[in-house]
Design a protein around this motif. Structure first.
Motif, short mmCIF file in Angstrom:
data_model
loop_
_atom_site.label_atom_id
_atom_site.label_comp_id
_atom_site.label_asym_id
_atom_site.label_seq_id
_atom_site.Cartn_x
_atom_site.Cartn_y
_atom_site.Cartn_z
N LYS A 83 0.85 -1.19 0.00
CA LYS A 83 0.00 0.00 0.00
C LYS A 83 0.89 1.24 0.00
O LYS A 83 1.20 1.79 1.05
CB LYS A 83 -0.91 0.00 1.24
N GLY B 99 -7.64 -4.03 1.87
CA GLY B 99 -8.86 -3.96 2.68
C GLY B 99 -8.48 -3.61 4.11
O GLY B 99 -7.31 -3.34 4.41
N ASN C 48 -7.20 -4.62 6.97
CA ASN C 48 -6.48 -5.85 7.30
C ASN C 48 -5.29 -5.59 8.22
O ASN C 48 -4.13 -5.83 7.84
CB ASN C 48 -5.98 -6.53 5.99
N LYS D 198 -5.04 6.09 1.97
CA LYS D 198 -5.57 6.09 3.35
C LYS D 198 -4.44 6.16 4.37
O LYS D 198 -4.65 6.59 5.51
CB LYS D 198 -6.50 4.89 3.59
N ASP E 51 -11.07 0.35 5.01
CA ASP E 51 -9.67 0.41 5.43
C ASP E 51 -9.35 1.73 6.13
O ASP E 51 -8.55 1.78 7.07
CB ASP E 51 -8.76 0.21 4.21
N THR F 204 -7.72 1.70 9.76
CA THR F 204 -6.36 2.25 9.92
C THR F 204 -6.37 3.51 10.77
O THR F 204 -5.47 3.71 11.60
CB THR F 204 -5.74 2.54 8.54
N SER G 271 -2.07 0.28 13.70
CA SER G 271 -1.58 0.82 12.43
C SER G 271 -0.28 1.58 12.65
O SER G 271 -0.19 2.44 13.52
CB SER G 271 -2.62 1.77 11.82
N ARG G 272 0.72 1.25 11.82
CA ARG G 272 2.01 1.94 11.92
C ARG G 272 1.87 3.40 11.49
O ARG G 272 2.52 4.28 12.01
CB ARG G 272 3.09 1.25 11.06
N ASN G 273 0.98 3.65 10.49
CA ASN G 273 0.81 5.02 10.03
C ASN G 273 0.14 5.88 11.10
O ASN G 273 0.55 6.99 11.37
CB ASN G 273 -0.01 5.03 8.72
#
Ligand SMILES: NC(=O)C1=CN([C@@H]2O[C@H](COP(=O)(O)OP(=O)(O)OC[C@H]3O[C@@H](n4cnc5c(N)ncnc54)[C@H](OP(=O)(O)O)[C@@H]3O)[C@@H](O)[C@H]2O)C=CC1
Ligand SMILES: O=C(CO)COP(=O)(O)O
Length: 326
Positions: free
Chosen positions: A101, A131, A133, A186, A239, A243, A249-251
């Motif tokens: 992504k 998705g 995930n 995203k 997603d 997220t 989520s790392r972001n």
């Protein structure tokens, strides 16, 4: 290819679906761990024992020999270089699937473009999976769903059935561009939401960023050739919700650390895995310029990452001063 957190988790999903799975990784430590102890202590320590029908190798030719489906889960900015080494090894009939992504920073290219160029692969043999995930939850076998995109729907179906289990459901679409744009963009939104959360803001601020982010990624995606319907589905809103709402989520976490006052360098140092939104942000701004689509959110995040503006400045940059229709 790539035994990171999601690569290894997706390997487990495919093994649970009944496939024989061979992981490829560079580090001997990771290869030996998966092959000899069914454990990836580096990237997926939460799973005590990976399935028996899952093994690993550091040998590229051995990894892809006789493969029906080849899954790529390498940090997006390194995908082109890593794939070049596989170019002449891929079986003629294999479908190549990207889990990545991100958008390549220097070229502004999506991962479908990068993978196809690097491997000289026809469109009907490329599929993207995207998705809501978060890998840790799926590694725990919590119920989840995803979308498989391929121009050839028979191949999308083939990949979907190879990753369908009692806890993981795959839908199909032919909108590869839409899926790629959703997954990559995203992450930029998640950086901004994380930053707002880290700075102490609540639900209204988060909802505002997510909704404006969705409008921005839909507009950019449409201009790039995506089907707008995709943005309302699992790979889009789905997603974005997962997220932007999870410290897994790392972001999101990278953004939260910025919001708490860490510098980009400090946030990078403490990041547990790749935060794709960071290198993708500038690519989104450049893509917006090229396609003549305003990208205020990506632009504001780019100023955070490159100039260190504060969360409050980022939010006023995002909102602007003009009165506009929503
Ligand atoms: N984690 C998640 O929840 C999800 C992640 N994704 C996407 O999947 C992709 C991979 O993510 P994930 O597995 O979690 O990431 P990780 O950070 O856990 O792992 C990154 C992977 O990229 C590999 N890599 C980095 N540089 C190179 C290189 N030069 N050559 C070869 N391999 C390299 C790493 O290898 P090494 O271990 O040797 O460094 C590692 O296997 C990303 O694009 C991400 O956005 C998509 C959905 C969910
Ligand atoms: O893509 C993801 C969930 O769908 C994972 O997000 P992060 O890459 O931010 O961890």
């Amino acid at each position: 290819m790539g035994a990171g957190a999601w690569g290894t988790t997706f390997g487990q999903v495919m093994a649970d679906a009944g496939n024989d799975v061979t992981m490829w990784a560079i580090e001997p430590e990771i290869v030996e761990g998966i092959r000899d102890r069914h454990h990836n202590a580096v990237r997926l320590p939460s799973v005590a024992k990976l399935p028996d029908n899952m093994t690993a190798t550091g040998d590229r030719a051995q990894a892809v020999k006789d493969a029906d489906i080849i899954v790529v889960a390498i940090a997006a900015q390194f995908a082109r270089v890593a794939l070049a080494e596989f170019k002449d090894l891929i079986p003629d009939t294999a479908v190549v699937v990207s889990l990545m992504k991100g958008i390549e920073r220097n070229t502004k290219k999506r991962m479908d473009e990068v993978v196809r160029e690097a491997l000289d692969l026809p469109a009907e043999r490329f599929a993207a999976v995207s998705g809501p995930n978060l890998s840790k939850e799926i590694a725990d076998r919590q119920p989840a769903a995803t979308v498989v995109a391929c121009e050839n729907l028979d191949n999308a179906r083939k990949v979907a059935s190879a990753c369908t289990t009692s806890y993981f459901k795959a839908f199909i679409t032919s909108d590869v561009i839409g899926l790629e744009m959703c997954g990559s963009l995203k992450n930029v939104v998640a950086l901004a939401v994380g930053m707002a959360r880290g700075a102490g803001y609540g639900e209204n601020t988060a909802a505002m960023i997510e909704t404006r982010g969705l409008a921005e990624l839909t507009a950019l995606g449409k201009a790039a050739g995506a089907d707008p319907k995709t943005f309302a589905g699992l790979a889009g809103v789905g997603d974005l919700t997962a997220t932007c709402g999870s410290p897994l989520s790392r972001n999101y976490t990278f953004g939260a650390n910025l919001g708490k006052g860490l510098s980009v360098e400090e946030a990078t140092k403490v990041s547990n895995g790749v935060a794709e939104g960071v290198p993708t942000t500038d690519a989104v701004v450049a893509l917006g310029d090229e396609l003549d689509v305003p990208t205020p959110l990506a632009y504001a995040m780019s100023r955070v990452l490159n100039e260190g503006i504060s969360c409050q400045q980022m939010l006023s940059e995002l909102l602007g001063t003009e009165i506009t229709e929503e």
